[in-house]
Motif scaffolding. Structure first.
Motif, PDB file in Angstrom:
ATOM      1  N   LEU A  64       0.847  -1.184   0.000  1.00 38.57           N
ATOM      2  CA  LEU A  64       0.000   0.000   0.000  1.00 38.57           C
ATOM      3  C   LEU A  64       0.886   1.240   0.000  1.00 38.57           C
ATOM      4  N   SER A  65       0.323   2.325  -0.481  1.00 35.17           N
ATOM      5  CA  SER A  65       1.012   3.605  -0.435  1.00 35.17           C
ATOM      6  C   SER A  65       0.063   4.656   0.112  1.00 35.17           C
ATOM      7  N   ALA A  66       0.573   5.475   1.025  1.00 32.83           N
ATOM      8  CA  ALA A  66      -0.167   6.664   1.444  1.00 32.83           C
ATOM      9  C   ALA A  66       0.133   7.752   0.424  1.00 32.83           C
ATOM     10  N   VAL A  67      -0.902   8.219  -0.269  1.00 32.66           N
ATOM     11  CA  VAL A  67      -0.711   9.149  -1.387  1.00 32.66           C
ATOM     12  C   VAL A  67      -1.654  10.344  -1.226  1.00 32.66           C
ATOM     13  N   GLU A  68      -1.362  11.393  -1.967  1.00 32.87           N
ATOM     14  CA  GLU A  68      -2.249  12.552  -2.039  1.00 32.87           C
ATOM     15  C   GLU A  68      -3.003  12.516  -3.355  1.00 32.87           C
ATOM     16  N   ASN A  69      -4.303  12.728  -3.274  1.00 30.93           N
ATOM     17  CA  ASN A  69      -5.149  12.837  -4.468  1.00 30.93           C
ATOM     18  C   ASN A  69      -5.727  14.241  -4.490  1.00 30.93           C
ATOM     19  N   PRO A  70      -5.308  15.092  -5.436  1.00 30.10           N
ATOM     20  CA  PRO A  70      -5.781  16.482  -5.451  1.00 30.10           C
ATOM     21  C   PRO A  70      -7.120  16.671  -6.142  1.00 30.10           C
ATOM     22  N   ALA A  71      -7.747  15.580  -6.592  1.00 30.63           N
ATOM     23  CA  ALA A  71      -8.953  15.718  -7.414  1.00 30.63           C
ATOM     24  C   ALA A  71     -10.058  14.769  -6.980  1.00 30.63           C
ATOM     25  N   TRP A  72     -10.204  14.548  -5.673  1.00 30.05           N
ATOM     26  CA  TRP A  72     -11.261  13.662  -5.192  1.00 30.05           C
ATOM     27  C   TRP A  72     -12.599  14.390  -5.208  1.00 30.05           C
TER      28      TRP A  72
END
Length: 636
Positions: A125-133
């Motif tokens: 797993l990766s903790a990621v940022e999604n700028p378009a949720w």
């Protein structure tokens, strides 16, 4: 101020003079409210707060209901095929610091357990940022954080299906932007709540890591950290079965960030996932003649509820004030990341796993028709633990923060086209806790029964579910050690036994294999505290309000890991400490309280290591008066 500039957070407490009081200061101002910044040092054992009245935040923008749909079925994370996509570098018992892993302690009992149960399934797993949720079409796209994998079309929140007797090694990468600006902190420490897990894989708050920073209980930063989940029952060493005691089995678990001082904002940004754990009894297969045959995937559906608040339009962005010790109460409820979504269901039985994944809001859920007629369902599990017997014809599920409730709803009773709503009837006006319960409530999720199932419903809900573990006799319980933990608020400080959290020093040392009775007491004068004890489930022995014993509700008579204290309540809880050693915590799961130091470190130690027991140390380590300041109840 950018997170990468906060160099002081990674300073190891061992570099400070022994016994030095490490203090930080938060001074709130209008500017700080508008652009929250955290100035608190990571390794502070005591904190002085400049308190202000709870701020009044503007309401979130109005959103139209039922525009977003949840997927008809969840798609879980798939394990890696080691022949096609092996973990690189390969997992090691000791931390592979040279290969980029954070400096954790070695995996406990790894060789022994793998020799017995086989090589672990590998997850990544990766903790990621999604700028378009898209939280809702009436709001701008949101910048959220989430756990992601390479599994195509995996649903939100990330979900893992696990099984007792099949160990898992889960590599969790930190890919959050290290130059992050705003609330939250781009370090992570992932806690799998409440798996029976070695401490180095428990997500201890001080074990946070990023490529640039290491928490005070790690030896080095890292891009990833390997977590060993043995998937054995508590009481493994007692060998009631090769896996331990099957009556200690868990079912609905979840994982979330537990970074020291930043759990609330990081969870609020979205770092939450499900871990559904099966065994021979609760097998996850409704056609299994040897199991309970509860509704199974795709009719086994986890639902995570969390409160959120958004700034006024046209900005319309997720808002959180991480400076104020009372935090932010969201006025919107997201369900699996969506506001007021629709879930289309077949005409058959569903197992709905309800999780309060938020920061401070409580829920009391009812299932109602469009005319607000309350519907009935079966209640089968609390806090992820199957109850001894099914509670039939129930009408409500009350959830403090981090509590779970599994219910079975039989949608075959309804005609195609029927619409039903899950509503929350708790009124809560501040983060201090619920005010009251009042109909008709707020609708948070809409069900539409829109088709007959493609196959016959083979599921059932038996009267008998899972027995409780064998408990000590009353005489044996009376001889157990008793620890008293008082949860309080003094001049804006969240304290346990008048002390703030010290990440480096345990307040109790307990010998591996022992049992104790813990008395949990709410002294906070109007605040509610959902108390979570890591590592093993507990049994509520008794509950009092104003020192008068009251009955333990039926749904709380099973095994639990969250114990909700309200106002003048106290509980006596039986706990055991088996199979692994190391550092763990107990804390208020109103994670705003946790971040503001309402947490205790306690250690499980080997024979002869428990000589110095600090469980009764209640000296005050703050430089303020401790007059109770909670008579300003803003709920009234």
């Amino acid at each position: 101020m950018k997170s990468k500039a906060w160099k002081s957070r990674s300073k190891r407490s061992k570099d400070l003079p022994d016994g030095e009081a490490r203090r930080s200061f938060l001074k709130l101002s209008a500017a700080a409210m508008a652009a929250p910044l955290l100035l608190r040092a990571r390794n502070s054992a005591a904190v002085e707060w400049v308190t202000t009245p709870q701020p009044i935040f503007p309401p979130s923008p109005t959103t139209r209901p039922w525009l977003e749909e949840l997927p008809r079925q969840i798609v879980p994370i798939a394990p890696l095929d080691p022949l096609i996509t092996p973990l690189t570098p390969s997992p090691t018992v000791d931390a592979n610091i040279a290969g980029g892993e954070a400096g954790r302690a070695p995996h406990q009992r790894y060789a022994e357990l793998i020799a017995r149960f086989g090589a672990p399934q590998l997850y990544e797993l990766s903790a990621v940022e999604n700028p378009a949720w898209v939280t809702h079409p009436d709001l701008p796209n949101q910048t959220v954080w989430a756990y992601r994998s390479a599994t195509p079309n995996a649903t939100v929140p990330a979900t893992i299906f696990a099984r007792y007797g099949k160990p898992i090694l889960c590599r969790i990468h930190n890919e959050l932007p290290q130059d992050h600006v705003g609330f939250g902190s781009p370090e992570i420490s992932t806690h799998l709540h409440n798996l029976h897990t070695p401490s180095e894989s428990d997500g201890f708050p001080g074990d946070f890591y990023s490529p640039n920073l290491a928490g005070p209980t790690l030896t080095a930063p890292g891009e990833f950290k390997d977590h060993f989940y043995p998937n054995i029952y508590a009481g493994y060493d007692e060998q009631k079965t090769p896996l331990g005691d099957p009556n200690e089995a868990l079912g609905t678990l979840f994982f979330h960030d537990h970074t020291l001082d930043f759990t609330a904002p990081n969870v609020y940004r979205g770092l939450v996932g499900f871990y559904l754990l099966f065994d021979d009894l609760d097998s996850g297969d409704e056609r299994d003649p040897n199991g309970l045959r509860l509704p199974s995937h795709p009719y086994d559906y986890p639902l995570a509820f969390g409160d959120r608040r958004f700034t006024p339009l046209p900005d319309g962005q997720l808002f959180f004030d991480q400076l104020h010790a009372e935090g932010v109460l969201g006025d919107k409820v997201v369900v699996n990341g969506k506001i007021e979504p629709v879930l289309r269901v077949d005409r058959r039985k569903y197992r709905l796993r309800l999780l309060n994944s938020g920061t401070s809001r409580f829920y009391e859920f009812y299932l109602v028709t469009p005319g607000n007629v309350v519907q009935r369902f079966d209640y089968i599990a609390n806090d992820g633990n199957l109850l001894p017997e099914t509670l039939r014809n129930q009408t409500k599920v009350r959830l403090g923060v981090a509590e779970r409730g599994d219910i079975v709803v039989d949608f075959s009773k309804y005609q195609i086209g029927t619409e039903l709503y899950l509503v929350n009837r708790i009124r809560q006006l501040s983060t201090r806790g619920p005010k009251d319960v009042k109909a008709p409530g707020t609708r948070v999720l809409k069900f539409i029964v829109d088709r007959d199932p493609p196959e016959q419903d083979m599921s059932q809900v038996p009267d008998k579910l899972r027995d409780l573990p064998e408990l000590p006799t009353d005489e044996e319980i009376d001889k157990l050690p008793v620890r008293r933990w008082e949860f309080d608020r003094k001049n804006g400080l969240w304290v346990v036994n008048q002390q703030l959290f010290d990440v480096d020093n345990p307040r109790a040392k307990i010998k591996q294999g022992d049992a104790e009775v813990w008395e949990l007491v709410d002294d906070a004068g109007g605040w509610s505290h959902p108390i979570h004890i890591h590592f093993e489930e507990g049994i509520i022995l008794s509950k009092t309000v104003d020192e008068i014993e009251v009955p333990v509700p039926l749904h709380e008579r099973g095994r639990k890991d969250v114990f909700v204290l309200e106002k003048t309540m106290a509980m006596r809880v039986l706990l055991r400490f088996r199979d692994f050693k190391g550092k763990y915590v107990m804390h208020c799961h109103n994670v705003i309280h946790e971040d503001h130091a309402m947490m205790v470190r306690w250690d499980i130690v080997g024979e002869g290591e428990e000589d110095v027991d600090v469980g009764e140390d209640v000296d005050v380590d703050v430089d303020v008066d401790v007059d109770n300041d909670d008579d300003d109840d803003d709920d009234d």
